[in-house]
Design a protein around this motif. Structure first.
Motif, PDB file in Angstrom:
ATOM      1  N   SER A 103       0.826  -1.205   0.000  1.00  0.00           N
ATOM      2  CA  SER A 103       0.000   0.000   0.000  1.00  0.00           C
ATOM      3  C   SER A 103       0.863   1.260   0.000  1.00  0.00           C
ATOM      4  O   SER A 103       2.031   1.238   0.403  1.00  0.00           O
ATOM      5  CB  SER A 103      -0.916   0.013   1.226  1.00  0.00           C
ATOM      6  OG  SER A 103      -0.160   0.220   2.409  1.00  0.00           O
ATOM      7  N   ARG A 201      -7.199   4.698  10.755  1.00  0.00           N
ATOM      8  CA  ARG A 201      -7.607   4.047   9.520  1.00  0.00           C
ATOM      9  C   ARG A 201      -9.110   3.881   9.374  1.00  0.00           C
ATOM     10  O   ARG A 201      -9.599   3.626   8.295  1.00  0.00           O
ATOM     11  CB  ARG A 201      -6.914   2.695   9.391  1.00  0.00           C
ATOM     12  CG  ARG A 201      -7.254   1.691  10.462  1.00  0.00           C
ATOM     13  CD  ARG A 201      -6.388   0.452  10.315  1.00  0.00           C
ATOM     14  NE  ARG A 201      -6.484  -0.109   8.993  1.00  0.00           N
ATOM     15  CZ  ARG A 201      -5.597  -0.966   8.469  1.00  0.00           C
ATOM     16  NH1 ARG A 201      -4.570  -1.338   9.181  1.00  0.00           N
ATOM     17  NH2 ARG A 201      -5.754  -1.443   7.262  1.00  0.00           N
ATOM     18  N   VAL A 205     -15.077   5.571   7.574  1.00  0.00           N
ATOM     19  CA  VAL A 205     -15.466   4.317   6.935  1.00  0.00           C
ATOM     20  C   VAL A 205     -16.975   4.120   7.079  1.00  0.00           C
ATOM     21  O   VAL A 205     -17.523   4.164   8.182  1.00  0.00           O
ATOM     22  CB  VAL A 205     -14.723   3.113   7.569  1.00  0.00           C
ATOM     23  CG1 VAL A 205     -15.239   1.801   6.980  1.00  0.00           C
ATOM     24  CG2 VAL A 205     -13.230   3.251   7.338  1.00  0.00           C
ATOM     25  N   ARG A 232     -22.573  -4.333   0.618  1.00  0.00           N
ATOM     26  CA  ARG A 232     -21.269  -3.828   1.082  1.00  0.00           C
ATOM     27  C   ARG A 232     -20.676  -4.797   2.102  1.00  0.00           C
ATOM     28  O   ARG A 232     -21.244  -5.030   3.174  1.00  0.00           O
ATOM     29  CB  ARG A 232     -21.450  -2.438   1.683  1.00  0.00           C
ATOM     30  CG  ARG A 232     -20.167  -1.847   2.232  1.00  0.00           C
ATOM     31  CD  ARG A 232     -20.318  -0.345   2.489  1.00  0.00           C
ATOM     32  NE  ARG A 232     -19.298   0.154   3.388  1.00  0.00           N
ATOM     33  CZ  ARG A 232     -18.006   0.288   3.094  1.00  0.00           C
ATOM     34  NH1 ARG A 232     -17.582  -0.042   1.892  1.00  0.00           N
ATOM     35  NH2 ARG A 232     -17.154   0.756   3.969  1.00  0.00           N
ATOM     36  N   GLY A 234     -17.117  -6.433   4.171  1.00  0.00           N
ATOM     37  CA  GLY A 234     -15.756  -6.214   4.638  1.00  0.00           C
ATOM     38  C   GLY A 234     -15.251  -7.374   5.480  1.00  0.00           C
ATOM     39  O   GLY A 234     -16.043  -8.185   5.976  1.00  0.00           O
ATOM     40  N   ASN A 276     -14.226  -6.840  -4.701  1.00  0.00           N
ATOM     41  CA  ASN A 276     -14.069  -5.516  -4.105  1.00  0.00           C
ATOM     42  C   ASN A 276     -14.440  -5.502  -2.628  1.00  0.00           C
ATOM     43  O   ASN A 276     -15.045  -4.546  -2.122  1.00  0.00           O
ATOM     44  CB  ASN A 276     -14.922  -4.488  -4.874  1.00  0.00           C
ATOM     45  CG  ASN A 276     -14.447  -3.062  -4.619  1.00  0.00           C
ATOM     46  OD1 ASN A 276     -13.267  -2.839  -4.378  1.00  0.00           O
ATOM     47  ND2 ASN A 276     -15.367  -2.125  -4.651  1.00  0.00           N
ATOM     48  N   ASP A 278     -13.593  -5.009   1.179  1.00  0.00           N
ATOM     49  CA  ASP A 278     -12.610  -4.270   1.973  1.00  0.00           C
ATOM     50  C   ASP A 278     -11.969  -5.227   2.977  1.00  0.00           C
ATOM     51  O   ASP A 278     -12.661  -5.797   3.825  1.00  0.00           O
ATOM     52  CB  ASP A 278     -13.282  -3.124   2.732  1.00  0.00           C
ATOM     53  CG  ASP A 278     -13.662  -1.969   1.823  1.00  0.00           C
ATOM     54  OD1 ASP A 278     -13.167  -1.935   0.688  1.00  0.00           O
ATOM     55  OD2 ASP A 278     -14.453  -1.110   2.246  1.00  0.00           O
ATOM     56  N   VAL A 280      -9.460  -5.381   6.020  1.00  0.00           N
ATOM     57  CA  VAL A 280      -8.750  -4.598   7.031  1.00  0.00           C
ATOM     58  C   VAL A 280      -7.919  -5.563   7.869  1.00  0.00           C
ATOM     59  O   VAL A 280      -8.448  -6.352   8.639  1.00  0.00           O
ATOM     60  CB  VAL A 280      -9.738  -3.829   7.936  1.00  0.00           C
ATOM     61  CG1 VAL A 280      -8.969  -3.034   8.986  1.00  0.00           C
ATOM     62  CG2 VAL A 280     -10.625  -2.914   7.100  1.00  0.00           C
TER      63      VAL A 280
END
Length: 507
Positions: A103, A201, A205, A232, A234, A276, A278, A280
């Motif tokens: 990153s 971070r 969000v 959505r 994650g 796609n 997310d 973490v």
């Protein structure tokens, strides 16, 4: 020593990607190990016009370094084959101009390092955890001239390994002092070496429809199935891969005759990334607070979600005896593939007579001088085919009805104590290492009493993967599923994701 034809063909294709000339500096003498290193780098240098070879005195012999327009700080003290061949390929490509795939935040943190960091990592070529650490430290060395890293192959530098008391790999030293043991991510290394990032971070969000806690097989499957519904999604975890990354040979995933844990979870991660999701990482989840919007509390902030799927898997079971935790990485180990080579010609014990224990004993018998296997029950519990193989080995002693009471030692393991459950006799044996293989326990202690669990601290779920708390689901080895297998964990992850989706639709 010559590279395998297939390996050489693959490497030739990678070397075409070099953008800059790379110099390999070789430090060798006249011993057999030096010959192996010389043969390896000579063969590599002849494969590309952009690679040149020179002899130069380095700190360790035998070893070699990689550099381009400026010194990269990367050295290999040994022949990086086995699991470390990928580390070598990535290193030579990055020194040759290819940008590391990390990153922007990690790149900036590395480039901002303003002090000298000299890392050394002791590895074994059969260790599947070592490359993660080696590759992370190599990237730091490529991006910042203040950072240097040497991979040290333990089998080739036995005197150094003995002198430093290394009994587990990967074992990392920083500026000559012990820094860390075991697999670490790049971000974890940076946090420990230069301090945690001040970047908040989670600020800004947006809440997730489904947030998966855990990055193992169950968590990966749950994320894919949820994301495919167009909601959505994650994942929050300490490290993507979970317990599967500790498994070397996998032969029971339908449609895949053989794979290895780290490789398989890289494929799972790539599949998750296709949708796609997310991801973490490097965030330790500390609590899940129910509500209309569920709050997932981590050591790096809070995340919000309409539904949560807990997929935190399992971890090695502790047997609760003196010396077990105090001597971890000082002779107490869990992975024979990683740490077994460090006990070549020594005496070791294995605690546990199930499949994993017997497989460990068989593996160790090919390296160790003597192997003692201790089983609490009257008989070994492993499959008969494994027991037959075990009993054919001349350097293995099998003891059943053995209650292990202590692992002895101060700076390192020196012995093991157990009691004969029939006679009551207390017995002590001199050993150099102890491998504990008594199964796994669910990683649910952090939940407290948030959700209903059984007496084994497994989360109780219904046929849709739902817990007794509205909006909270669970999957995989942390639940009360009857069998703990990768394919079953993935199935339960899919079930929980579909259950969460149905819940959202009804709500």
């Amino acid at each position: 020593m010559s590279l395998d034809v297939n390996l050489k063909n693959q490497l030739a294709q990678y070397l075409q990607l070099l953008e800059k000339e790379v110099v390999i500096s070789l430090s060798v003498s006249n011993d057999e190990n030096s010959k192996e290193v010389r043969d390896f780098v000579t063969e590599i240098s002849e494969m590309s016009e952009k690679i040149s070879l020179e002899e130069k005195a380095l700190r360790l012999t035998p070893s070699f370094s990689l550099s381009s327009e400026v010194a990269s700080g990367i050295e290999f003290a040994g022949v990086p084959l086995g699991h470390e061949f990928e580390s070598f390929v990535l290193a030579i490509l990055q020194v040759g101009g290819r940008t590391p795939k990390i990153s922007e935040n990690e790149i900036n943190r590395i480039k901002a390092i303003d002090k000298e960091l000299n890392f050394e990592t002791v590895v074994s070529l059969s260790c599947h955890n070592c490359p993660d650490v080696v590759q992370a430290l190599n990237i730091m060395s490529v991006l910042n001239p203040n950072v240097k890293h040497t991979m040290i192959e333990g089998g080739m530098h036995k005197d150094l390994v003995e002198k430093r008391g290394v009994m587990a790999v990967p074992s990392v030293f920083l500026n000559g002092e012990e820094f860390a043991n075991g697999r670490m991510t790049l971000e974890q290394i940076l946090d420990k070496a230069i301090g945690e990032s001040t970047q908040y971070r989670f600020e800004g969000v947006e809440p997730f429809d489904v947030l998966v806690v855990g990055g193992g097989a169950a968590g990966g499957a749950a994320a894919v199935y949820a994301a495919r519904k167009g909601i959505r999604t994650g994942i929050v975890c300490e490290e993507f891969g979970g317990q599967v990354k500790e498994t070397l040979g996998i032969e029971n995933i339908i449609g895949i005759s053989y794979t290895e844990g780290p490789k398989y979870m890289e494929q799972v991660r790539a599949h998750v990334a296709d949708y796609n999701v997310d991801i973490v990482e490097n965030a330790k989840v500390e609590d899940v607070v129910p509500g209309d919007m569920i709050t997932v509390v981590t050591n790096k902030g809070e995340l919000k979600a309409k539904t949560v799927i807990i997929a935190t898997g399992a971890k090695w079971r502790l047997i609760g005896i003196p010396g077990e935790t105090e001597l971890r990485n000082k002779g107490v180990a869990y992975c024979t593939h990683c740490d077994g080579p460090l006990f070549k010609g020594k005496k070791v014990a294995v605690i546990g007579g199930g499949n994993s224990g017997v497989e460990a004993a068989i593996d160790l018998a090919g390296m160790a001088k003597e192997v003692l296997i201790l089983e609490f029950l009257p008989e070994l519990r492993a499959d008969e085919v494994l027991q037959k193989r075990l009993r054919s080995l001349p350097n293995v002693e099998i003891v059943t009805n053995a209650q292990t009471t202590a692992i002895a030692g101060t700076e390192k393991v020196t012995g093991i104590d157990y009691t004969d459950r029939i006679s009551g006799e207390k017995i002590s044996k001199d050993i150099d290492g102890c491998f504990i293989q008594v199964g796994l326990v669910p990683s649910t202690e952090w939940l407290g009493e948030r959700v209903e669990m059984n007496e084994r601290k497994e989360i109780i779920v219904n046929k849709e993967g739902a817990t007794n708390v509205e909006g909270i689901f669970a999957a995989g080895d942390c639940t009360d599923t009857a069998f703990k297998q990768i394919i079953i964990a993935e199935g339960s992850g899919a079930t929980a994701a579909l259950g969460a989706f149905n819940y959202l639709m009804r709500k």
